[in-house]
Design an enzyme around this catalytic site. Sequence first.
Site, PDB file in Angstrom:
ATOM      1  N   PRO A  37       0.850  -1.203   0.000  1.00 14.82           N
ATOM      2  CA  PRO A  37       0.000   0.000   0.000  1.00 14.82           C
ATOM      3  C   PRO A  37       0.882   1.248   0.000  1.00 14.82           C
ATOM      4  O   PRO A  37       1.370   1.689   1.039  1.00 14.82           O
ATOM      5  CB  PRO A  37      -0.807  -0.136   1.295  1.00 14.82           C
ATOM      6  N   ASP A  81       5.946   2.398   2.369  1.00 12.32           N
ATOM      7  CA  ASP A  81       5.093   1.238   2.604  1.00 12.32           C
ATOM      8  C   ASP A  81       4.253   1.544   3.841  1.00 12.32           C
ATOM      9  O   ASP A  81       4.771   1.598   4.959  1.00 12.32           O
ATOM     10  CB  ASP A  81       5.976   0.002   2.823  1.00 12.32           C
ATOM     11  N   HIS A  82       2.959   1.743   3.620  1.00 14.20           N
ATOM     12  CA  HIS A  82       2.091   2.180   4.716  1.00 14.20           C
ATOM     13  C   HIS A  82       1.860   1.087   5.754  1.00 14.20           C
ATOM     14  O   HIS A  82       1.306   1.350   6.826  1.00 14.20           O
ATOM     15  CB  HIS A  82       0.749   2.653   4.163  1.00 14.20           C
ATOM     16  N   ARG A  83       2.305  -0.122   5.472  1.00 13.33           N
ATOM     17  CA  ARG A  83       2.165  -1.188   6.459  1.00 13.33           C
ATOM     18  C   ARG A  83       3.122  -0.998   7.638  1.00 13.33           C
ATOM     19  O   ARG A  83       2.829  -1.460   8.755  1.00 13.33           O
ATOM     20  CB  ARG A  83       2.431  -2.551   5.814  1.00 13.33           C
TER      21      ARG A  83
END
Length: 306
Positions: A105, A278-280
């Site tokens: 994401p 990386d939004h994780r």
Amino acid sequence: PTPPPTPASVPTSAPIPAPASMKAGRVIASPLARRLAAEKGLDLAAVTGTGPKGRIVKRDIEGAAPGAQAPAAPLSPMPEFEAVPHTSMRKTIARRLTESARDIPHFNVSVDVQLGSLLDTRKRLNALDGAEQKISVNDFVIKAIALALARVPACNVSYTDEATLFHQRADISIAVSIDGGLITPIVKDAGNKSLAVIAREAKALAERARAGELQPDEYEGGTFTISNMGMMGVASFNSIINLPQAAILSVGAGALRPVVTTGVLSTATVMTLTLAVDHRCIDGVTAAEFIGELKAILEEPLQFML
């Protein structure tokens, strides 16, 4: 008196009755007949139905004349082309970028950086006697990234299903375009190297990359990637994260733009930086904090000495 003769009626063309299987422009057919017609490529409008009220049924499709076939859709002519088989490098790039774009994401933040002080510092450094290697703006960005990662270590990470990996040093991958693809040689431990050393290593790595002389340990790994298209006049762009890393910085061209400083309109050389994370494992606030530190370092080159 004798009545006048009745005039003969003028013959008219009687309308051709629609097939009984047509009702208000709609073909009446059983679901099975429709499926069989689709399989055989038949036009139901050209089939006469023998079922109740002219309904088209299975036997009508099985006994339909060949002329009832639906017209084939015209094919668009293909322009002339040359098919170039994919190299193993191109296949690998396609696979990795697809995995990254599909599975990660992405989250993007951008800032504009005024380069006046940095360009002046660069000019003075390159004019020094004994300067063996000219320092580029890209070399400053590499060093600045390493310093910003030291200040915001939550951006120097990688995501796994089990844990977030916090890297102990800044190994900066540099996107280099080569014949048939792209490769990312690494300036290792950039935070502990001087600008002159970074400039020398970055130039040597790019030359060896284009010559196909890199060893796997020189381009595999890395904790953060920089992609610079400023030399091509690109103002700004978004990059796809280089797995298994969690962040990549896109560097645009420095150009003269209008700016407002303390209410006064003037001009300055401005460069747009766009960070994809990386939004994780990297939150929006963390990404904003990192790119804010990066902007501060680049706009005040004295911070390179801290």
